[in-house]
Write a protein that holds these residues in place. Structure first.
Motif, PDB file in Angstrom:
ATOM      1  N   ALA A   4    -105.760 102.928 -68.782  1.00 15.84           N
ATOM      2  CA  ALA A   4    -105.571 101.656 -68.084  1.00 15.84           C
ATOM      3  C   ALA A   4    -104.855 100.642 -68.971  1.00 15.84           C
ATOM      4  O   ALA A   4    -104.022  99.876 -68.502  1.00 15.84           O
ATOM      5  CB  ALA A   4    -106.920 101.092 -67.646  1.00 15.84           C
ATOM      6  N   LEU A   5    -105.148 100.663 -70.262  1.00  9.33           N
ATOM      7  CA  LEU A   5    -104.522  99.721 -71.192  1.00  9.33           C
ATOM      8  C   LEU A   5    -103.100 100.127 -71.565  1.00  9.33           C
ATOM      9  O   LEU A   5    -102.355  99.328 -72.138  1.00  9.33           O
ATOM     10  CB  LEU A   5    -105.361  99.606 -72.462  1.00  9.33           C
ATOM     11  N   ALA A   6    -102.702 101.349 -71.253  1.00  9.35           N
ATOM     12  CA  ALA A   6    -101.383 101.842 -71.652  1.00  9.35           C
ATOM     13  C   ALA A   6    -100.239 101.162 -70.892  1.00  9.35           C
ATOM     14  O   ALA A   6     -99.127 101.087 -71.391  1.00  9.35           O
ATOM     15  CB  ALA A   6    -101.308 103.353 -71.441  1.00  9.35           C
ATOM     16  N   HIS A   7    -100.528 100.637 -69.710  1.00  6.97           N
ATOM     17  CA  HIS A   7     -99.458 100.038 -68.902  1.00  6.97           C
ATOM     18  C   HIS A   7     -99.336  98.547 -69.221  1.00  6.97           C
ATOM     19  O   HIS A   7    -100.330  97.814 -69.188  1.00  6.97           O
ATOM     20  CB  HIS A   7     -99.747 100.241 -67.414  1.00  6.97           C
ATOM     21  N   PRO A   8     -98.116  98.056 -69.501  1.00  4.56           N
ATOM     22  CA  PRO A   8     -97.953  96.642 -69.865  1.00  4.56           C
ATOM     23  C   PRO A   8     -98.375  95.668 -68.768  1.00  4.56           C
ATOM     24  O   PRO A   8     -98.888  94.586 -69.077  1.00  4.56           O
ATOM     25  CB  PRO A   8     -96.460  96.510 -70.181  1.00  4.56           C
ATOM     26  N   THR A   9     -98.198  96.030 -67.507  1.00  3.40           N
ATOM     27  CA  THR A   9     -98.605  95.125 -66.427  1.00  3.40           C
ATOM     28  C   THR A   9    -100.118  94.965 -66.412  1.00  3.40           C
ATOM     29  O   THR A   9    -100.628  93.856 -66.226  1.00  3.40           O
ATOM     30  CB  THR A   9     -98.105  95.630 -65.063  1.00  3.40           C
ATOM     31  N   ARG A  10    -100.863  96.045 -66.623  1.00  5.22           N
ATOM     32  CA  ARG A  10    -102.322  95.944 -66.638  1.00  5.22           C
ATOM     33  C   ARG A  10    -102.802  95.123 -67.827  1.00  5.22           C
ATOM     34  O   ARG A  10    -103.745  94.339 -67.700  1.00  5.22           O
ATOM     35  CB  ARG A  10    -102.941  97.334 -66.607  1.00  5.22           C
ATOM     36  N   ARG A  11    -102.142  95.277 -68.965  1.00  8.29           N
ATOM     37  CA  ARG A  11    -102.496  94.434 -70.114  1.00  8.29           C
ATOM     38  C   ARG A  11    -102.211  92.970 -69.796  1.00  8.29           C
ATOM     39  O   ARG A  11    -102.979  92.083 -70.157  1.00  8.29           O
ATOM     40  CB  ARG A  11    -101.742  94.888 -71.363  1.00  8.29           C
ATOM     41  N   HIS A  12    -101.115  92.724 -69.090  1.00  2.53           N
ATOM     42  CA  HIS A  12    -100.772  91.351 -68.706  1.00  2.53           C
ATOM     43  C   HIS A  12    -101.801  90.779 -67.730  1.00  2.53           C
ATOM     44  O   HIS A  12    -102.170  89.603 -67.823  1.00  2.53           O
ATOM     45  CB  HIS A  12     -99.365  91.309 -68.123  1.00  2.53           C
ATOM     46  N   VAL A  13    -102.272  91.589 -66.796  1.00  3.51           N
ATOM     47  CA  VAL A  13    -103.323  91.148 -65.869  1.00  3.51           C
ATOM     48  C   VAL A  13    -104.555  90.710 -66.659  1.00  3.51           C
ATOM     49  O   VAL A  13    -105.144  89.661 -66.386  1.00  3.51           O
ATOM     50  CB  VAL A  13    -103.689  92.259 -64.858  1.00  3.51           C
ATOM     51  N   LEU A  14    -104.936  91.496 -67.656  1.00  5.97           N
ATOM     52  CA  LEU A  14    -106.103  91.136 -68.474  1.00  5.97           C
ATOM     53  C   LEU A  14    -105.863  89.843 -69.237  1.00  5.97           C
ATOM     54  O   LEU A  14    -106.764  89.005 -69.349  1.00  5.97           O
ATOM     55  CB  LEU A  14    -106.443  92.272 -69.441  1.00  5.97           C
ATOM     56  N   GLN A  15    -104.647  89.650 -69.731  1.00 10.72           N
ATOM     57  CA  GLN A  15    -104.312  88.404 -70.435  1.00 10.72           C
ATOM     58  C   GLN A  15    -104.385  87.206 -69.497  1.00 10.72           C
ATOM     59  O   GLN A  15    -104.904  86.150 -69.871  1.00 10.72           O
ATOM     60  CB  GLN A  15    -102.914  88.491 -71.049  1.00 10.72           C
ATOM     61  N   VAL A  16    -103.873  87.369 -68.282  1.00 16.62           N
ATOM     62  CA  VAL A  16    -103.912  86.281 -67.297  1.00 16.62           C
ATOM     63  C   VAL A  16    -105.366  85.948 -66.958  1.00 16.62           C
ATOM     64  O   VAL A  16    -105.749  84.779 -66.919  1.00 16.62           O
ATOM     65  CB  VAL A  16    -103.109  86.646 -66.025  1.00 16.62           C
ATOM     66  N   LEU A  17    -106.168  86.964 -66.720  1.00 19.61           N
ATOM     67  CA  LEU A  17    -107.588  86.726 -66.421  1.00 19.61           C
ATOM     68  C   LEU A  17    -108.261  85.974 -67.563  1.00 19.61           C
ATOM     69  O   LEU A  17    -109.005  85.016 -67.339  1.00 19.61           O
ATOM     70  CB  LEU A  17    -108.314  88.049 -66.179  1.00 19.61           C
ATOM     71  N   HIS A  18    -107.997  86.404 -68.778  1.00 16.35           N
ATOM     72  CA  HIS A  18    -108.608  85.750 -69.936  1.00 16.35           C
ATOM     73  C   HIS A  18    -108.170  84.282 -70.038  1.00 16.35           C
ATOM     74  O   HIS A  18    -108.990  83.392 -70.246  1.00 16.35           O
ATOM     75  CB  HIS A  18    -108.246  86.496 -71.218  1.00 16.35           C
ATOM     76  N   ALA A  19    -106.870  84.039 -69.861  1.00 16.50           N
ATOM     77  CA  ALA A  19    -106.332  82.680 -69.959  1.00 16.50           C
ATOM     78  C   ALA A  19    -106.853  81.761 -68.861  1.00 16.50           C
ATOM     79  O   ALA A  19    -106.940  80.548 -69.057  1.00 16.50           O
ATOM     80  CB  ALA A  19    -104.805  82.726 -69.914  1.00 16.50           C
ATOM     81  N   ARG A  20    -107.219  82.322 -67.719  1.00 14.05           N
ATOM     82  CA  ARG A  20    -107.700  81.533 -66.574  1.00 14.05           C
ATOM     83  C   ARG A  20    -109.219  81.494 -66.488  1.00 14.05           C
ATOM     84  O   ARG A  20    -109.782  81.301 -65.422  1.00 14.05           O
ATOM     85  CB  ARG A  20    -107.123  82.083 -65.272  1.00 14.05           C
ATOM     86  N   GLY A  21    -109.882  81.742 -67.596  1.00 15.70           N
ATOM     87  CA  GLY A  21    -111.336  81.618 -67.606  1.00 15.70           C
ATOM     88  C   GLY A  21    -112.080  82.896 -67.281  1.00 15.70           C
ATOM     89  O   GLY A  21    -113.295  82.889 -67.145  1.00 15.70           O
ATOM     90  N   GLY A  22    -111.357  84.003 -67.108  1.00 19.87           N
ATOM     91  CA  GLY A  22    -112.004  85.285 -66.908  1.00 19.87           C
ATOM     92  C   GLY A  22    -112.239  85.699 -65.471  1.00 19.87           C
ATOM     93  O   GLY A  22    -112.729  86.791 -65.233  1.00 19.87           O
ATOM     94  N   GLU A  46    -106.917 100.351 -60.973  1.00 22.10           N
ATOM     95  CA  GLU A  46    -106.969 101.078 -62.242  1.00 22.10           C
ATOM     96  C   GLU A  46    -107.861 100.351 -63.247  1.00 22.10           C
ATOM     97  O   GLU A  46    -108.652 100.976 -63.951  1.00 22.10           O
ATOM     98  CB  GLU A  46    -105.568 101.234 -62.839  1.00 22.10           C
ATOM     99  N   LEU A  47    -107.736  99.040 -63.304  1.00 17.04           N
ATOM    100  CA  LEU A  47    -108.564  98.247 -64.223  1.00 17.04           C
ATOM    101  C   LEU A  47    -110.030  98.301 -63.810  1.00 17.04           C
ATOM    102  O   LEU A  47    -110.919  98.369 -64.667  1.00 17.04           O
ATOM    103  CB  LEU A  47    -108.066  96.800 -64.275  1.00 17.04           C
ATOM    104  N   GLU A  48    -110.269  98.291 -62.515  1.00 12.23           N
ATOM    105  CA  GLU A  48    -111.645  98.392 -62.020  1.00 12.23           C
ATOM    106  C   GLU A  48    -112.226  99.764 -62.355  1.00 12.23           C
ATOM    107  O   GLU A  48    -113.361  99.877 -62.840  1.00 12.23           O
ATOM    108  CB  GLU A  48    -111.682  98.161 -60.516  1.00 12.23           C
TER     109      GLU A  48
END
Length: 84
Positions: A4-22, A46-48
């Motif tokens: 799941a972490l291998a794809h740059p878009t999924r990593r970006h989704v996690l970064q956005v979630l983190h930046a927006r309070g989770g 995939e992240l789920e």
């Protein structure tokens, strides 16, 4: 999890979630990306499946919450191997 972490878009989704309070709705997340809706939802699934986000249905909306404990638990254990 690493798949799941291998794809740059999924990593970006996690970064956005983190930046927006989770926590964000699927619509809020999709609005942050130029991908089509089916592509974004595929990445969210995939992240789920990897246990990196928790999904809660609220009416017609799906709320995605970052599971930082799972992420730091697995990556911390993996990174500790390289410290020794």
């Amino acid at each position: 999890m690493f798949h799941a972490l291998a794809h740059p878009t999924r990593r970006h989704v996690l970064q956005v979630l983190h930046a927006r309070g989770g926590a964000m709705t699927s619509g809020q997340l999709a609005g942050r990306f130029s991908h089509a809706w089916p592509t974004v939802t595929r990445h969210l699934r995939e992240l789920e499946a990897a246990g990196l986000v928790v999904v809660t249905a609220v009416g017609r909306e799906r709320h995605y919450t970052l599971d930082t404990g799972r992420l730091t638990g697995v990556t911390g254990l993996w990174l500790s191997v390289f410290k020794g």
